[in-house]
Scaffold this active site. Structure first.
Site, mmCIF file in Angstrom:
data_model
loop_
_atom_site.group_PDB
_atom_site.id
_atom_site.type_symbol
_atom_site.label_atom_id
_atom_site.label_comp_id
_atom_site.label_asym_id
_atom_site.label_seq_id
_atom_site.Cartn_x
_atom_site.Cartn_y
_atom_site.Cartn_z
ATOM 1 N N HIS A 269 0.737 -1.027 0.189
ATOM 2 C CA HIS A 269 -0.035 0.004 0.199
ATOM 3 C C HIS A 269 0.840 1.214 0.043
ATOM 4 O O HIS A 269 1.687 1.574 0.816
ATOM 5 C CB HIS A 269 -0.855 -0.118 1.100
ATOM 6 C CG HIS A 269 -1.737 1.200 1.171
ATOM 7 N ND1 HIS A 269 -2.937 1.125 0.482
ATOM 8 C CD2 HIS A 269 -1.945 2.177 2.053
ATOM 9 C CE1 HIS A 269 -3.700 2.271 0.777
ATOM 10 N NE2 HIS A 269 -2.982 3.085 1.631
ATOM 11 N N ASP A 271 0.667 5.072 -0.260
ATOM 12 C CA ASP A 271 -0.365 6.327 0.265
ATOM 13 C C ASP A 271 0.301 7.241 -1.048
ATOM 14 O O ASP A 271 1.417 7.695 -1.094
ATOM 15 C CB ASP A 271 -0.209 6.834 1.259
ATOM 16 C CG ASP A 271 -0.957 5.976 2.456
ATOM 17 O OD1 ASP A 271 -2.248 5.537 1.847
ATOM 18 O OD2 ASP A 271 -0.646 5.781 3.532
ATOM 19 N N ASP A 381 -8.084 1.091 2.279
ATOM 20 C CA ASP A 381 -7.516 2.031 3.311
ATOM 21 C C ASP A 381 -8.229 3.423 3.294
ATOM 22 O O ASP A 381 -7.680 4.518 3.625
ATOM 23 C CB ASP A 381 -6.058 2.355 3.339
ATOM 24 C CG ASP A 381 -5.517 3.163 4.540
ATOM 25 O OD1 ASP A 381 -6.078 3.025 5.608
ATOM 26 O OD2 ASP A 381 -4.589 4.154 4.428
ATOM 27 N N HIS A 598 -7.148 9.282 -0.711
ATOM 28 C CA HIS A 598 -7.612 9.103 0.837
ATOM 29 C C HIS A 598 -6.824 9.884 1.939
ATOM 30 O O HIS A 598 -7.283 9.660 2.958
ATOM 31 C CB HIS A 598 -7.937 7.569 0.982
ATOM 32 C CG HIS A 598 -6.794 6.763 1.041
ATOM 33 N ND1 HIS A 598 -6.701 5.901 0.233
ATOM 34 C CD2 HIS A 598 -5.934 6.504 1.989
ATOM 35 C CE1 HIS A 598 -5.608 5.127 0.434
ATOM 36 N NE2 HIS A 598 -5.091 5.648 1.743
#
Ligand SMILES: [Zn+2]
Length: 1014
Positions: A269, A271, A381, A598
């Site tokens: 993951h 970001d 997420d 997000h």
């Protein structure tokens, strides 16, 4: 080899801790198994290096002549966000020949640093990253000699805060503690990791289980053997043979009816921006993904799943060779792009059109670069999931959904891991939450045991997914994790779930076979945490809403220009380049979609990211300010709820008093729709819709009360508003008032540092009272909100959704109701009882709370982490109060919210004057019009790929079954139409457009996409 026996002293604790010390890298490390892992060949002390204080130059841009030697161990590398490039000459020392290179050993480079680094070959091809978790770079050729480059980024995996989510320390420095060539003992390495698994297993299962005891006593036997034999090559071999009885080396899958089957996929993951800026993410992607390619080359079974088209595009641009390799491994089925979206966006705040564009742009990119659309929506997420998402995903070719964030719920445990998620309109996604409750497993046996224990759909399903690899800041799976996955994939002898490596689609297909036994969850997936993200970083939210409006406007305007210019090409100026305009529009969308990530749109990012986001929005806006040098006419694009048109602009009236009701009686405003009476403190003592005599303000309980709450969450500062905040609210009253240009102006002192003025006006022809706030906000850990305690008896409140509305209770009956103390609303919220009610309209504020008859709107927060400057400064905030008769549907609340959200002055565009058809267009009435009040026109735009095709999107807003009649002006010249999905694939046969336009039956809350052919 001695027979395996349990130790005579069956002291569980000493045996377990003995094993711990045998594997420790901080106790007895010169004498235990870790001492056997590597032998040093050569240490690098002085290494040529060049520093870049700002910018992040790519390999091709570094100045090879500027390298100067530095003593790496004694140098502090910094400050934060600067970059250092190193040049390493690798020359194996003569002593290397003494080491047995042929068998069970690997030569490589150790690079230990407390920041992030990436190693390149002499041609600038990236090879592998270094970080605190990844320090060994094995050479493919054991006799490798030559030049290598290392790029050192002065930030940690999680940016450069003092700890966790603290703001960036811009003066931070980093160290490179060791650079050396080593030979790794692969026998010791393999043994070390398997013993670690056994330790983990024994600790988790305990002495009362056969598996736990067998595992620990086996390991104890190995420790004895190695101590006796002094780590000879033979003893290491023997030890490995013993351990292999538990975790055999050969692959082969074990299936057991008694355990879950776990599909394990590598994942990372990243970001897209969070505690580091966008530009660092570009490098994080390269660093993380090149590691995966390296692992794939050695492990054919290894599958890595990866989402976010934007990140692929960055790597494609900056690291073309790596991208090419990724495409090759995608073809082999090892590197699996999925998710279908441009970025892993916020799940609450983007508009309907934005969600559509996320999928359209994401899927088209995946199709173009990897040959197929994704069938899985991937959003592990984000902070809650709109009930619209199943429909948007279905219409984008997606059947399956993966997330896990609801495992963080603060109050209620979400009851499922595998279930059918049904959205507002009835669309369904087969959904899975990996039961280990995260997306960055390390693949320890204890995690599999936890996953099985925690799996909430036992008896309905026996399949679960596990995603392993370092995440959030990137990194991904390591070689050690693969050792463990491979061990867990075998026909092993321990009572833990077995792993299989399939593909995410195969996993979901297997789950789908069980569909009939799975439970269903209807409506949004509300996240019982992070409700502050509806409010934090107010400017990002304001600009996102503004750009969503401007892009809808620009899409329509460009589509109309294309239609006219194609028909009337002779009279069009050559400078009218529609392709160029469309490509600018696409770039603008990409910037806006990226900002919906997000941690950006929700406001949970550092100050640097907030600055980047504002810059992206500005760039997007500039891209769609189309200018022409030939003669133009000024036009306004009107995007009303029910019609779209382009009208030539008349000179603006300069007298503001012409538009608003001029107050006659002191502090009272009245037009044909409503009557409002203020008190000197800025509150409303009376508000009623004309047509009722009902005062919406109860006796002694005025409306429009400003409150300031203490806003100190438990931990996640920018993310969280807590339930307890409202216990501390203090009223803020106006200290003065006056009349100015037909408006009441109230002045407030919020604190010694902050103040606010409130302008109230009543438009002559609108049914709502407009409040414009100018706030100078200089607070710490405070929440500003405005409250309306209506004299209404209502069991629930209705909130605007991206399409239609959602209803939420306004009581605290259940723990679920209590947990939803703050909810997301789009553009409006309304409370009503039979016959009448009142709505609050607001363009870019999303946090509402309703309790009993009180509705509150959160306006501003002042969190101090991860941006200690978050929301400080001046804010313009707009909202309106709309008392109405009937229901919010019949009173056109949604239409008013739409109009109130649009600043029509922003939609003034230039159109080349030459074409006579242009004049017709601008004097025609509506170019597109719907004849049902329940239907909203979402967008009209050129089809993504198909020439001469256009896509009209409509949505049902009331929750009704409606016949939708779309009238299209003949000036648009549309001939045929078919229903289509978001990816613009026809869902019906093409039909001719009749004189009556297009007539479609629409079900509640449906999005209708119509493909129109000119
Ligand atoms: Zn994230």
């Amino acid at each position: 080899m001695a027979e395996l026996v349990a130790p005579p002293f069956k002291n569980w604790r000493t045996t377990l801790e003995r094993l711990e010390k045998f594997l420790s890298d901080s106790f007895f490390q010169k004498y235990n198994l870790t001492s056997q892992l590597q032998t040093e060949l050569k240490t690098f002390q002085n290494i040529p290096c060049v520093k870049y204080q700002t910018g992040r130059p790519l390999f091709k841009d570094i100045d090879l002549k500027k390298f100067e030697e530095v003593d790496v161990k004694s140098t502090k590398f910094g400050p934060t966000w600067s970059t250092f490039w190193f040049k390493l000459e690798v020359d194996l020392p003569a002593s290397t020949s003494k080491v047995n290179l042929a068998e069970f050993s690997t030569i490589g480079l150790v690079w230990k640093c407390d920041c992030e680094a990436l190693i390149y070959d002499v041609n600038g091809v990236s090879l592998q990253s270094f970080s605190e978790e990844r320090t060994f770079f094995p050479f493919e050729d054991p006799r490798f000699q030559g030049t290598l480059y290392v790029e050192l980024a002065c930030n940690g995996m999680f940016g450069a805060g003092e700890h966790c989510i603290q703001p960036t320390n811009l003066e931070k420095t980093f160290t490179v503690s060791e650079v050396k060539l080593v030979v790794r003992n692969d026998l010791a390495y393999s043994l070390y990791h398997k013993l670690n698994m056994i330790h983990d297993l024994a600790k988790e299962m305990g002495q009362n289980t056969v598996s736990g005891s067998n595992a620990l006593y086996t390991a104890n036997h190995v420790v004895n053997l190695l101590h006796k034999e002094g780590f000879s090559a033979q003893s290491l071999q023997d030890a490995l043979s013993i351990v292999n009885k538990i975790f055999p080396p050969q692959t082969g899958t074990k299936h057991s009816d008694e355990h879950l089957t776990i599909d394990a996929f590598g994942h990372c993951h990243i970001d897209t921006a969070w505690l580091w800026p966008y530009d660092e993410t570009k490098r994080k992607c390269a660093r993380s993904w090149v590691n995966q390619i390296k692992l794939m080359k050695k492990n054919e079974n290894f599958k890595f799943v990866c989402s976010q088209a934007q990140q692929f595009k960055w790597v494609e641009t900056d690291y073309p060779k790596l991208f090419q390799t990724i495409q090759e491994f995608a073809k082999k089925g090892q590197f699996i792009p999925l998710g279908g979206c441009w970025v892993e966006m916020d799940g609450n705040l983007p508009s309907c059109v934005s969600f559509c564009q996320q999928f359209l742009y994401g899927q088209m990119y995946f199709k173009e670069k990897f040959g197929q659309f994704s069938d899985i929506f991937w959003l592990p997420d984000t902070f809650g999931y709109s009930a619209l998402l199943p429909q948007i995903a279905n219409l984008s070719g997606i059947k399956y959904f993966l997330t896990q964030k609801l495992s963080w719920n603060l109050v209620n445990t979400f009851p499922h891991n595998s279930f059918i998620w049904e959205g507002l309109d009835g669309s369904q996604l087969l959904t899975h939450f990996p039961p280990n409750d995260n997306y960055c497993a390390r693949m320890n046996p204890s995690e599999l045991l936890f996953a099985e224990k925690n799996f909430k759909d036992k008896g309905r399903s026996q399949d679960a997914m596990m995603l392993f690899g370092f995440g959030d800041g990137g990194g991904g799976p390591t070689e050690e994790m693969l050792v463990r996955v491979n061990a867990l994939q075998t026909d092993h002898k321990v009572a833990v779930p077995s792993c299989v490596t399939t593909t995410p689609t195969q996993f979901f297909e297997r789950l789908d076979k069980n569909r009939s036994s799975l439970c269903k969850w209807v409506g949004e997936l509300y996240f019982e945490l992070h409700q502050g993200t509806f409010t934090s970083q107010s400017e990002i939210k304001r600009l996102n809403n503004r750009m969503e409006n401007l892009l809808r406007c620009a899409e329509f305007y460009v589509a109309v220009l294309r239609i006219i210019s194609q028909r009337d090409s002779n009279s069009m100026p050559p400078e009218l380049d529609i392709d160029k305009m469309r490509s600018a529009l696409k770039s603008a969308w990409e910037l806006v979609l990226c900002n919906q990530f997000h941690d950006v749109l929700p406001g949970s990012c550092i100050e640097e990211v907030a600055r980047d986001a504002v810059d992206y929005f500005k760039r997007a806006e500039n891209l769609i300010k189309f200018q022409f040098s030939s003669e133009v006419i000024s036009c306004r694009v009107n995007l009303s709820q029910w019609s779209f048109d382009v009208q030539s602009v008349e000179p603006r009236r300069s007298d503001p008093l012409l538009d608003v009701v001029v107050p006659k009686v002191n502090l009272c405003l009245e037009n044909e729709y409503l009557r409002a009476v203020f008190k000197p403190d800025g509150t409303l003592e009376s508000l009623s819709a004309c047509g009722t005599k009902q005062n919406l303000a109860a006796e002694g309980s005025p409306l429009n009360v400003f409150k300031i709450d203490s806003d100190m969450p438990l931990f996640w500062d920018a993310w969280d508003i807590m339930d307890y905040h409202s216990e501390t609210g203090a009223n803020i009253s106006a200290v003065s008032h006056r009349i100015e240009n037909g408006c009441f102006v109230f002045e407030f002192k919020i604190s010694d540092n902050s103040k606010m003025s409130m302008k109230v006006s009543l438009p002559k022809c609108e049914p709502y009272l407009v409040f414009e706030l100018c706030v100078d906000w200089q607070e710490a850990h405070k929440l500003l909100k405005v409250e309306f305690e209506f004299d209404l008896r209502a069991q629930h409140c209705s909130y605007g959704s991206q399409i239609g509305f959602v209803e939420q209770t306004n009581n605290m009956n259940t723990s679920q109701d209590t947990a939803k103390f703050e909810v997301c609303g789009h553009k409006w919220a309304a409370m009503q009882q039979y016959g009448y009610g009142c709505a609050v309209l607001t363009p870019a504020k999303y946090g509402f709370r309703a309790l009993d008859s009180k509705l509150a709107l959160s306006l501003l927060r002042a969190p101090k982490a991860p941006d200690d400057n978050c929301d400080m400064g001046n804010h313009s905030i707009k909202y309106a109060l709309m008392p109405y008769v009937g229901t919010f549907q019949t009173a056109d609340v949604q239409k008013c919210a739409n109009d109130f959200n649009l600043n029509t002055d922003d939609f003034v565009v230039s159109i080349p004057k030459l074409s006579p058809q242009m004049t017709e267009v601008t004097s025609e009435g509506a170019l597109i019009k719907v004849l049902s009040k329940a239907i909203r026109i979402e967008s009209f735009q050129c089809a993504y790929e198909m020439p001469n095709a256009y896509v009209l999107k409509l949505s049902e807003q009331f929750g009704s079954s409606a016949q939708c009649n779309v009238a299209l002006s003949s000036l648009l010249g549309m001939k045929k139409y078919a229903l289509c999905d978001i990816l613009e694939r026809p869902l019906s046969e093409f039909a001719d457009i009749s004189e009556r336009g297009v007539i479609i039956n629409v079900k509640p809350f449906k999005l209708i996409c119509i493909l129109l052919i000119a």
